[in-house]
Design an enzyme around this catalytic site. Structure first.
Site, PDB file in Angstrom:
ATOM      1  N   ASP A  25       9.689   1.073   5.575  1.00  0.00           N
ATOM      2  CA  ASP A  25       8.340   1.435   5.126  1.00  0.00           C
ATOM      3  C   ASP A  25       7.923   2.823   5.615  1.00  0.00           C
ATOM      4  OD1 ASP A  25       5.942   1.079   3.850  1.00  0.00           O
ATOM      5  OD2 ASP A  25       5.017  -0.029   5.501  1.00  0.00           O
ATOM      6  N   GLY A  26       7.090   3.474   4.811  1.00  0.00           N
ATOM      7  CA  GLY A  26       6.500   4.753   5.216  1.00  0.00           C
ATOM      8  C   GLY A  26       7.040   5.959   4.465  1.00  0.00           C
ATOM      9  N   ARG A  29       4.135   7.953   2.678  1.00  0.00           N
ATOM     10  CA  ARG A  29       3.299   8.733   3.606  1.00  0.00           C
ATOM     11  C   ARG A  29       4.072   9.919   4.170  1.00  0.00           C
ATOM     12  NH1 ARG A  29       1.954   3.902   7.122  1.00  0.00           N
ATOM     13  NH2 ARG A  29       3.431   2.938   5.706  1.00  0.00           N
ATOM     14  N   ARG A  38       6.187  11.237  -4.024  1.00  0.00           N
ATOM     15  CA  ARG A  38       6.641  10.018  -3.317  1.00  0.00           C
ATOM     16  C   ARG A  38       8.162   9.847  -3.411  1.00  0.00           C
ATOM     17  NH1 ARG A  38       3.155   6.253  -1.767  1.00  0.00           N
ATOM     18  NH2 ARG A  38       4.685   4.630  -2.136  1.00  0.00           N
ATOM     19  N   SER A  70      11.317  -4.709  -3.662  1.00  0.00           N
ATOM     20  CA  SER A  70      10.852  -6.107  -3.663  1.00  0.00           C
ATOM     21  C   SER A  70      10.522  -6.574  -5.082  1.00  0.00           C
ATOM     22  CB  SER A  70       9.611  -6.233  -2.771  1.00  0.00           C
ATOM     23  OG  SER A  70       8.489  -5.686  -3.434  1.00  0.00           O
ATOM     24  N   ASN A  73       7.568  -4.709  -6.138  1.00  0.00           N
ATOM     25  CA  ASN A  73       7.629  -3.249  -6.317  1.00  0.00           C
ATOM     26  C   ASN A  73       7.681  -2.813  -7.791  1.00  0.00           C
ATOM     27  OD1 ASN A  73       9.575  -2.599  -3.287  1.00  0.00           O
ATOM     28  ND2 ASN A  73       7.364  -2.458  -3.609  1.00  0.00           N
ATOM     29  N   ARG A  76       4.759  -0.728  -9.210  1.00  0.00           N
ATOM     30  CA  ARG A  76       4.548   0.708  -8.901  1.00  0.00           C
ATOM     31  C   ARG A  76       4.664   1.556 -10.168  1.00  0.00           C
ATOM     32  NH1 ARG A  76       6.231   2.237  -2.848  1.00  0.00           N
ATOM     33  NH2 ARG A  76       5.465   0.330  -1.911  1.00  0.00           N
ATOM     34  N   ARG A 187      10.148  -3.163  11.612  1.00  0.00           N
ATOM     35  CA  ARG A 187       9.307  -2.602  10.566  1.00  0.00           C
ATOM     36  C   ARG A 187       8.719  -1.288  11.060  1.00  0.00           C
ATOM     37  NH1 ARG A 187       5.413  -5.033   6.009  1.00  0.00           N
ATOM     38  NH2 ARG A 187       4.995  -3.036   5.040  1.00  0.00           N
ATOM     39  N   SER A 195       5.588  -9.034   4.694  1.00  0.00           N
ATOM     40  CA  SER A 195       5.673  -8.636   3.284  1.00  0.00           C
ATOM     41  C   SER A 195       6.756  -9.378   2.493  1.00  0.00           C
ATOM     42  CB  SER A 195       5.899  -7.125   3.177  1.00  0.00           C
ATOM     43  OG  SER A 195       4.833  -6.429   3.756  1.00  0.00           O
ATOM     44  N   GLU A 206      13.243 -11.720  16.521  1.00  0.00           N
ATOM     45  CA  GLU A 206      12.324 -10.917  17.314  1.00  0.00           C
ATOM     46  C   GLU A 206      11.771  -9.825  16.397  1.00  0.00           C
ATOM     47  OE1 GLU A 206      11.328 -11.489  20.350  1.00  0.00           O
ATOM     48  OE2 GLU A 206      12.646 -13.226  20.548  1.00  0.00           O
TER      49      GLU A 206
HETATM   50  C1  FPP Z   1       8.499   1.434   1.127  1.00  0.00           C
HETATM   51  O1  FPP Z   1       7.809   2.617   1.488  1.00  0.00           O
HETATM   52  C2  FPP Z   1       9.771   1.783   0.492  1.00  0.00           C
HETATM   53  C3  FPP Z   1      10.204   1.341  -0.724  1.00  0.00           C
HETATM   54  C4  FPP Z   1       9.407   0.421  -1.546  1.00  0.00           C
HETATM   55  C5  FPP Z   1      11.466   1.809  -1.320  1.00  0.00           C
HETATM   56  C6  FPP Z   1      12.632   1.938  -0.395  1.00  0.00           C
HETATM   57  C7  FPP Z   1      13.719   2.615  -1.111  1.00  0.00           C
HETATM   58  C8  FPP Z   1      14.590   3.494  -0.562  1.00  0.00           C
HETATM   59  C9  FPP Z   1      14.605   3.848   0.870  1.00  0.00           C
HETATM   60  C10 FPP Z   1      15.553   4.249  -1.424  1.00  0.00           C
HETATM   61  C11 FPP Z   1      16.739   3.532  -1.948  1.00  0.00           C
HETATM   62  C12 FPP Z   1      17.476   2.689  -1.007  1.00  0.00           C
HETATM   63  C13 FPP Z   1      18.820   2.673  -0.821  1.00  0.00           C
HETATM   64  C14 FPP Z   1      19.382   1.493  -0.126  1.00  0.00           C
HETATM   65  C15 FPP Z   1      19.740   3.748  -1.236  1.00  0.00           C
HETATM   66  P1  FPP Z   1       6.421   2.985   0.770  1.00  0.00           P
HETATM   67  O2  FPP Z   1       6.722   3.748  -0.479  1.00  0.00           O
HETATM   68  O3  FPP Z   1       5.625   1.757   0.533  1.00  0.00           O
HETATM   69  O4  FPP Z   1       5.761   3.919   1.837  1.00  0.00           O
HETATM   70  P2  FPP Z   1       4.195   4.113   2.078  1.00  0.00           P
HETATM   71  O5  FPP Z   1       3.674   2.843   2.673  1.00  0.00           O
HETATM   72  O6  FPP Z   1       4.139   5.247   3.040  1.00  0.00           O
HETATM   73  O7  FPP Z   1       3.563   4.449   0.754  1.00  0.00           O
END
Ligand code: FPP
Length: 243
Positions: A25-26, A29, A38, A70, A73, A76, A187, A195, A206
């Site tokens: 996550d993150g 941001r 993003r 997820s 997701n 989005r 996390r 989530s 843990e």
């Molecule tokens: C959550 O951060 C992240 C995701 C929903 C996507 C994660 C995807 C990747 C890291 C790229 C592809 C993965 C692989 C395995 C190659 P967020 O967008 O919700 O962050 P925020 O809370 O700061 O908006």
């Protein structure tokens, strides 16, 4: 100091988690702070994932499970979803080229049918061709939801003719089959919730929360998380050692 060194010095090698799960996550941001789209955050997140997979393998962590996309997701914006799909495709293509070098088993947890046929093919090819490696295993959760996983497991069990059920046999119907449950769930990104991630498997994991955003969650951050884990007393419902 690296987590491996800390563990050696403490003479507690067995206290290294066998299985680490991460909610990546993150990313959004991280991008926003830099005035970037993003998708640039997800791209940095994908780099962070590659670095994490290598580091966990180096430390001797047997399983790394990451939440990449997820079941929720899909809500989005279309360009963000397309950006994540492109990153996954890029990663899987590179993983296929590097199979022999990396020697990691790659598994996908989640139903693949909503993905583009080419991405589905890449996922299957990665899983099939990497299945021969018996060292580290990386599980990428795609179109994954913890509740969805439990419902699917129940359906598979029913389709099997409802054999005698225990917690152990039911675990076998989850995406990970018989792999050990995560010892440590990390996390990053400042939020303190699960989530819908690995709801069944994380019953006794843990939990480690960090304010560091996932793209910045480097080896030193993993060391901190593992060190925190090593100081926890896992009781699994029993009384503590000091009682
Ligand atoms: C959550 O951060 C992240 C995701 C929903 C996507 C994660 C995807 C990747 C890291 C790229 C592809 C993965 C692989 C395995 C190659 P967020 O967008 O919700 O962050 P925020 O809370 O700061 O908006």
């Amino acid at each position: 100091m690296s987590a491996r060194k800390q563990t050696d010095m403490a003479g507690e090698l067995e206290r290294l988690p066998r299985h680490i799960a991460v909610i990546m996550d993150g990313n959004g941001r991280w991008a926003k702070k830099r005035g970037l789209p993003r998708t640039a955050g997800h791209s940095a997140g994908a780099d962070s994932f590659r670095r994490a997979a290598r580091y966990c393998q180096k430390l001797g962590i047997e399983y790394l499970t990451v939440y990449a996309f997820s079941t929720e997701n899909w809500k989005r914006p279309a360009d963000e979803v397309a950006g994540i799909m492109a990153l996954l495709e890029k990663y899987l293509r590179q993983a296929l080229r590097d199979l022999e070098k990396e020697r990691v088993r790659i598994c996908i947890f989640g139903a693949l049918s909503p993905f583009a046929p080419e991405l589905q093919k890449l996922c299957r090819e990665c899983m099939e061709r990497s299945a021969v490696y018996t060292g580290a295993q990386v599980n990428i959760c795609l179109n994954y939801g913890g509740r969805d996983e439990i419902v699917r497991a129940a359906k598979r069990w029913a389709a099997d003719g409802c054999p005698e059920l225990t917690e152990h046999t039911f675990s076998g119907y989850m995406w990970g089959g018989d792999i050990p449950d995560p010892d440590l769930l990390i996390r990053p990104g400042g939020e303190k919730r699960i989530s819908n991630f690995l709801l069944w498997e994380c019953a006794y994991s843990e939990l480690y929360f960090s304010d560091v955003l996932w793209p910045d969650f480097d080896e030193a951050e993993f060391d901190k998380a593992i060190a925190a884990y090593q100081h926890r007393e896992r009781r699994f419902g029993d009384v503590g050692k000091s009682e």
